[in-house]
Structures are given as C-alpha cells and as structure tokens.
Design a protein around this motif. Sequence first.
Motif, short mmCIF file in Angstrom:
data_model
loop_
_atom_site.label_atom_id
_atom_site.label_comp_id
_atom_site.label_asym_id
_atom_site.label_seq_id
_atom_site.Cartn_x
_atom_site.Cartn_y
_atom_site.Cartn_z
N PRO A 44 0.81 -1.10 0.00
CA PRO A 44 0.11 -0.21 0.14
C PRO A 44 0.95 1.20 0.00
CG PRO A 44 -0.87 -1.65 1.58
CD PRO A 44 0.53 -2.36 1.01
N ARG A 45 0.61 2.15 -0.77
CA ARG A 45 1.19 3.57 -0.88
C ARG A 45 1.17 4.17 0.55
NH1 ARG A 45 2.69 6.65 -5.06
NH2 ARG A 45 1.44 5.69 -6.66
N SER A 46 -0.12 3.88 1.19
CA SER A 46 -0.24 4.64 2.40
C SER A 46 -0.79 3.72 3.48
CB SER A 46 -1.08 5.99 2.37
OG SER A 46 -1.38 6.49 3.62
N GLU A 47 -0.09 3.05 4.41
CA GLU A 47 -0.65 2.12 5.20
C GLU A 47 -1.70 2.81 6.17
OE1 GLU A 47 -0.38 -0.90 5.73
OE2 GLU A 47 1.62 -1.22 4.39
N SER A 48 -1.63 3.82 6.52
CA SER A 48 -2.50 4.64 7.39
C SER A 48 -3.98 4.69 6.70
CB SER A 48 -2.26 5.98 7.77
OG SER A 48 -1.72 7.00 6.74
N ASP A 49 -3.92 5.14 5.49
CA ASP A 49 -5.06 5.28 4.52
C ASP A 49 -5.92 4.03 4.51
OD1 ASP A 49 -4.48 7.91 4.34
OD2 ASP A 49 -4.04 7.75 2.25
N TRP A 50 -5.13 2.84 4.39
CA TRP A 50 -5.65 1.45 4.16
C TRP A 50 -6.16 1.10 5.43
CZ3 TRP A 50 -4.98 -2.48 -0.17
CH2 TRP A 50 -4.58 -1.69 -1.31
N ASN A 51 -5.56 1.48 6.40
CA ASN A 51 -5.98 0.91 7.70
C ASN A 51 -7.57 1.68 8.01
OD1 ASN A 51 -3.80 -0.64 8.34
ND2 ASN A 51 -2.91 1.03 9.54
N GLN A 52 -7.81 2.68 7.47
CA GLN A 52 -8.87 3.57 7.29
C GLN A 52 -10.04 3.03 6.29
OE1 GLN A 52 -8.73 7.37 9.40
NE2 GLN A 52 -6.68 7.23 8.57
N SER A 53 -9.56 1.93 5.58
CA SER A 53 -10.60 1.45 4.53
C SER A 53 -10.34 2.52 3.33
CB SER A 53 -11.85 1.20 4.97
OG SER A 53 -11.85 0.18 5.87
N ASP A 54 -9.59 3.24 3.16
CA ASP A 54 -9.37 4.29 2.05
C ASP A 54 -8.24 3.79 1.11
OD1 ASP A 54 -9.17 6.37 0.36
OD2 ASP A 54 -8.44 7.79 1.87
N PHE A 55 -8.72 3.17 0.19
CA PHE A 55 -7.77 2.46 -0.83
C PHE A 55 -7.44 3.40 -1.90
CE2 PHE A 55 -10.72 -0.39 1.24
CZ PHE A 55 -9.67 -1.24 1.98
N SER A 56 -7.77 4.60 -2.01
CA SER A 56 -7.79 5.48 -3.49
C SER A 56 -6.33 5.78 -3.47
CB SER A 56 -8.60 6.65 -2.97
OG SER A 56 -8.05 7.41 -1.86
N SER A 57 -5.29 5.82 -2.64
CA SER A 57 -4.05 5.97 -3.08
C SER A 57 -3.27 4.82 -3.55
CB SER A 57 -3.23 6.35 -1.79
OG SER A 57 -3.17 5.10 -0.73
N GLY A 58 -4.09 3.64 -3.77
CA GLY A 58 -3.38 2.52 -4.37
C GLY A 58 -2.21 1.91 -3.84
N CYS A 59 -1.47 1.28 -4.63
CA CYS A 59 -0.35 0.42 -4.30
C CYS A 59 1.04 0.80 -4.86
CB CYS A 59 -0.28 -0.90 -4.29
SG CYS A 59 -2.01 -1.72 -3.78
N VAL A 60 2.24 0.83 -4.47
CA VAL A 60 3.51 0.97 -5.08
C VAL A 60 4.42 -0.27 -4.82
CG1 VAL A 60 3.35 3.48 -4.63
CG2 VAL A 60 4.38 1.85 -2.86
N ARG A 61 5.34 -0.18 -5.71
CA ARG A 61 6.32 -1.32 -5.77
C ARG A 61 7.00 -1.50 -4.31
NH1 ARG A 61 6.84 0.43 -11.10
NH2 ARG A 61 6.24 -0.94 -12.49
N LYS A 62 7.03 -2.88 -4.08
CA LYS A 62 8.03 -3.03 -2.78
C LYS A 62 9.47 -2.31 -3.06
CE LYS A 62 5.63 -6.97 -0.89
NZ LYS A 62 5.56 -8.58 -0.75
N THR A 63 9.99 -2.69 -4.20
CA THR A 63 11.24 -2.29 -4.63
C THR A 63 11.34 -1.40 -5.77
OG1 THR A 63 12.34 -4.24 -3.92
CG2 THR A 63 13.73 -2.94 -5.40
N ASP A 64 11.73 -0.09 -5.57
CA ASP A 64 11.52 0.93 -6.45
C ASP A 64 12.64 0.43 -7.91
OD1 ASP A 64 11.08 3.32 -7.92
OD2 ASP A 64 12.49 4.49 -6.93
N LEU A 65 12.20 0.43 -9.10
CA LEU A 65 12.82 0.03 -10.22
C LEU A 65 13.46 1.25 -10.77
CD1 LEU A 65 10.16 -2.08 -12.29
CD2 LEU A 65 12.01 -2.90 -10.49
#
Length: 815
Positions: free
Chosen positions: A626-647
């Motif tokens: 998750p791009r923002s763990e705090s957002d996802w913890n509040q069921s706000d998924f609009s920020s989406g996901c990012v790679r674990k390792t930056d290419l």
Amino acid sequence: MKPTKQKKPQQSKEKQTHLQNPHEPTNTIIKDLLWFSLIITFFKLLLIPAYHSTDFEVHRNWLALTHTLPLSQWYTDETSPWTLDYPPFFAYFEYLLSHFASLVDPTITNLYNGLNYKSPSVIIFQRLTVIASDSILIYSIYKLTKTLNSKKRFLIWISVISSPGLLIVDHIHFQYNGFLLGLLMASLGALQNGHDLTGGLIFAILLCFKHLFAVAGPVYFVYILRHYCRGGFLRGLSKLITMGVVVIAVFVTAYGPFAYHGQIQDVLKRMFPFGRGLCHAYWAPNFWVFYILSDKLLAFVFTKLGFYIKTPTASFTGGLVGDSSPFAILPTVTPSVTFGVVLLAILPCVVKIWRNPDPKKIVRWVAYAYTCGFLFGWHVHEKASLHFLIPLAVVAVESIQDARHYFMLSIGNTSNYYIGIWYKKIKSNPLSIVWVANRETPISDRFRSELKTIDGNLVLLNESKSQIWSTNVTTTTTTTLNSATAVILDNGNLVLRDSGSNSIEPFWQSFDHPTHTWLPGAKLGYDNRTKQSQIIRSWRSNDDPAVGLFSVELHPPGKEYVSKWNGFQQYWTSGAWDGEAFYLVPETRLDYNYIYSYHENVNESYFIYSVQSGLPFCNCLTGFNPRSESDWNQSDFSSGCVRKTDLQCGRNMEKQDFLKIRVKNLPPNNSVAVGSAGECRTTCLNDCLCNAYSSVGTQCLVWDGDLLNLSEDDGSANTIYIKVASKDLPRPKKSNNLIVVVGVVGGVVLFLVVVLILIYRKKRVSLSVGKTTMEGTQQFLIIEELIILKVDFMLSNMCRSWQLREMVVVREMAD
C-alpha cells in the motif's frame, strides 16, 4: 458513509488494486470552478482597503518608469530607491499595465510627480490588477485537476485558490505571486500529462518573469533530459536540440532588446543584488537564522568572558542594496556558499529523477527543490514558502501523510480539542475517529474543561465553565435528572441511560446523531413525522472536524442515498433500492462483508447494515505494498499500491521481471500500441517508464502510467504482465526430480540389503547354539531404529503412503 465495495464473483477470485471515480462533465467542472472563484474574488475585493505596504510604491514606480522612460533606461534609473529588479518579462508586464494605469489616473505613471502617490485610484487599480492576474492561476489549477475526482479537485481548489498565504501576501500586503505560481502550476501540469516541450517552454517563460523560480532548474533539466530526450541517441539528441531552441528563443525574446542596448550587465546586477545580505528584511525562518543566532550567542558569551568582539556595522535583515552581513565569530556566509548548499540539498532528488523520471512525481520533486531553496538560499523572503506550499497543496490529496506534511508546513497543527469516539484496536495515525460531539465548538484548554452529566444531559464545559455542547434531552422525570449515566457500547454507540431504572434502553444515543461516519447497527434514515433526514457530513479538512462541504442523506421517495455538495447541489446517487442492492451500486448485491436492509413504517424510513467476516476487497498484488498504510487501515484505498522495490534506471537498476495475472478488464488509461505481440516483453523491459504490457491479438500494448481498476479474474482471457523487481516475485521451486530418483533408488537398494541381512542373520540365530532369542530381538530392534531413521530422512522426497508401507514392513520384521 462506508465506501462501496467491489463484488466477489462466485467462480473467480478478484482483487481490487485501485479506485477512481468517473470523470464529471467538463461543463460542470468549469461551472463549479467559476462559482468558487467568484466567491474568493468577492472576498479579495473586501481586502482592498487593507494594509498599505511599501510594495504599492515599488510597483507604482515600475509602472511609471516603464511608461515614461525608454527601454534602455529601465534598469539604470534611480529616481526612486525602489529600482526595477525583476527579469524583463515582468518589466514588459508592468509596461502593459502602465497603459491602463495612465487612463485611470495619469499621476500613477508620472515618474517624478507620482513618488509616494497613495490616492485611492492607484490602490484600487493595483488591487484589481492582482485579482485579474489570478485568472492564470485559476486556469492552471483547472487544467491540473479536471481529471481528478470531485473530492480531490475541491480540496485542491480550496488549498490553492483560497490559500491563506496567497491572500496575505498578494491581497493584503500586495504582490503578484498568484499569476507567477499559475505559470509554475501550468508547467507542472504539462509535464505531468506528458507534454514535456510545453512544460519546458512555460518554465522558461516563468524564469523570465521571476528568476527566483530557477531553484527548480536542476530538477527540470534532469527530468527533461531523462524523460523527454529518451528513445535512443539520435532521437534524444534531436529532442534536446528542440527543447534548447525553444528555451533559447524565450530568453532571446526577454533579454535580446537589453543586450542590443548593452544593458545585460545592468540587468543581472539588479536581478542579483548580493549586497543586500544573507537575510531579507522580511526574513525567512530557515537554516541561516539558526546560524546567525549561534553567531550572536557566541559573541555575547565571548564578550562576557572578557574578549573584545567587534560589533557588526550592518543588520542581518537589511533590505536595501549595500547592506552586508558580517559575522562576529562564525565564518561569513557568501552567496556561493548558499548556492552550493542548495545544490547539495537538491542532489538526492536529482539522482532519484535520473534513475526513474516518473511524471506523476514531478510536482513532488519541484516542491522539494523549492523547500531546499527556502531553507538554504541567499536573501530568502518569507513569501518564498509559497513556491513549495502551492505545489504541496496538489500533492496533499494523494495520501494522509502528504496532507499532514502540507498542513504542518502551511498552517501548523491544531490546538483545538474535541470529544470524540474512535476505534481503539485499529492502529492508525491519525486515529480512526467515527464521531465528534463538539465538532463546531472546539475547546482550547483540555485540562480545565469538563464533560459531566447535568440535569440528565451529558454536557461539555470549557475552561470558563460555559456550556459549549450538550445532548439537549428534555425530560421531566426526577429520577432521570439525577441518575443519568453515559456509556460507550462496543459497537461505538454513546448512550445515556437511567441507572435508576430497570430498563437498559437509552433515552439518548449518538447513533441518532451521526456526524461523519455511518457505523454498523446505526440507522441512517428519514423521520416521516418531522420530515427531517439524518445527515452525515464530511470534515472541513483533515485537521478540522467542523462541517465540510459534502454530505450524504436518504431520499425516501426513491429509497436511495444522495450525496450533496454545499448542502444543495447533488453530484452522486446510489440509485433506488430494489430489495437486494442499490441500482447504481450493484456491488452491494454480492458484497460479502456487509449486509444491508431497508425498513419503513409510519414514523421512519431507514437503512441499516451489519458486518460479517470476510476478506478485504482491496489487496495489493504480489511485489506491491500500500502507498499509504494509514489510509488503508481506515479503508481508504484510493492512494493505491506501489512497488516494494523501486525500479531504477541506469547501471544500478534492479533486475526486472513480470507478474502475470488475468484481469477482468485491462486498465483503461495510458495504453500505447508499440508493435507486435512478440515485441512486448523486450519493449517494456527496455523502457524505464513502462509499467506493464499486454498482448491483444497481434498487437502489443504498454502502460507507462498508473494501472487503474485492476481486478483479478482467473477465468478471464485478458492477461497483463506487470513489471516488478525479480526479487519480489515468488521464487519457483527448484526441481528435485534428480534428488527424488536418487533417494528412492538408494532407499530401495538399502532396504533390500537390510532385508537380506535380516534373513541371513535370522537363519544364523535359528541354527546357532548358545544364542538366545533375546539377543536376536535386540539385533532386530537396533536395525528397526536404523530403518525408521532412514524413512524419516527421506520424508521430503517420498510420498506418505510409501513411508507407511515401509513402517509396516519394519514392524513385521521386528516381530
């Protein structure tokens, strides 16, 4: 209101990775923006008679000298101490305005008789020109936000167009920062949308209006070099030449006339008045303030110790050319030192851009560069904070962390306190607040304020013991007046009960007075007797729980929920309830987490829902977080996901591979046809900006932007390959065929050898004299342990049924 969930088909597995609201019609967006801008404009008009700063005379003098003198004398005239020190395009801008000013009042543009002219005509004219020039900022924000969902769009409008900093600096103090920042945002918007040539052109124009924006020059240069000038050496070189010609043309247009008159040196001397000293008269609270403070403290200490310390003759906050800033103890800081420090501070950002020039991050990078310039630059004015605050306002809508950074830098943290309810076991920052009692009337002293029951009501008293919030229950029962008890139930409902009664039914509950969250088990409905709806209203901002612009309420005739802006303008509806789901939210029909039900009687109509166990409907794909763990913890998924390792691009780039998934539909955005299906993988691997590819028939599609609305479906024919770091993919299990074969063969051979030995020894025992059965049994027991150990050793390579048969054989032999 709880976010809508994606449906979970019965025979396929779906994972939602990103959410985006459908775009609203352009006409609606323009109309809303015009209304908002008009409201802010009317407020600006009210500020016309506000504080009269020296900048009124500064810009009036620039109007006069550009109107009166020939161009060859603009940067040499010293009739007024407020000499022209902005780049040529701003001088041309003043020249244009001077023609209108002379029509309003000729004294405004009189170079000699107009000195210190403060009539209402000049004040009103200058105020109105600032308001008019803000239209460039409004237009650039429109272009930057028109593809965003309405919530993010309105937040950016509020943060930028009605920015307190801009209102103070431009419309109270008086300056023209609004339209300059409008040019900056227009440039960033062009870069963000992939129009690099346009973005570079606008930035070059901006530098010819105000050179202090050049702090972001390294960011622009590296980004354009890596993003715009890609595609091989020859193609990249041609693009670089094109960009260079465009930029040079802009600077020739700006400085050419002055070069013709031999004034370039005079222009540069005015633009870079290093003699003014390290700090501006309106000094910025940056790093050098602490450096200066340290020098003064050291000078004070050494003086007290008996050392002779020469007092500096100039002020550190001098504003006129000629002021210098000598230090008493510490080494003197020169412009070259500050220039070097700023470059060093920007360097990590530049390296990141070189490795991965992502258009979606350009606003963030430019804001960082201007922050470095503000912290370490020479002669920095406090208004320079606008250079990074306005871009940060655009970034602030992407996640809670970004919003927190923006508000911390712009207005600081709130000192207001509230009575609220939040989820205790959900670890998030900020807290998962679900209800606020005094959202419109905060308290400022939490230590002297009280929450208590008075006459059967729960009452909040401030530090002055004045009532600022109450449950406002009217009761005539003496028992209730004296025995009211407040309790928070496990479902988040704050209730008032009569502890003197046997009934557990509350006579007041927070579920009947929702604020901004609809909790499971609570009604959200319509009172058929009073014709009043229960309404949940958004917060005004991330730090202010006061009533905001958005609301949700039940519309009984259609049995539907409607969302409104500003209390009256409807912009979303759930559609009618058909007994199982909302018409326009079909996901609720098969939602495995929530169960809705509708109830209607003479007194009320309402919906209620409950929660059942289930998996979250949004998850990140393998290799992503998750791009923002705090957002996802509040069921706000609009920020989406990012790679674990930056290419990263370049020599130190991560080894890359692709995650293969089947999706219900391919992402709708930013796909580009690049060739045949066989070229897909190679094309995407060789392009640093490529995020995914898919083969559609004989055509290859690649995506270089965000991947929106990915929904996994194992039964779908749509396959997409998403680029991730190889180390983040599940490692395929190594083939153990050879080990299995060797183990099995070896085990069988060993087993046969052991059996033969057992048979041979058994015969020897039965024929030998003097050998007891016990001795033979002991021999067998030892062999049995060896066989069992061998079986256990081969556990990972042999099937369990085979192991069990081996154990049976061993037991038989042991008997």
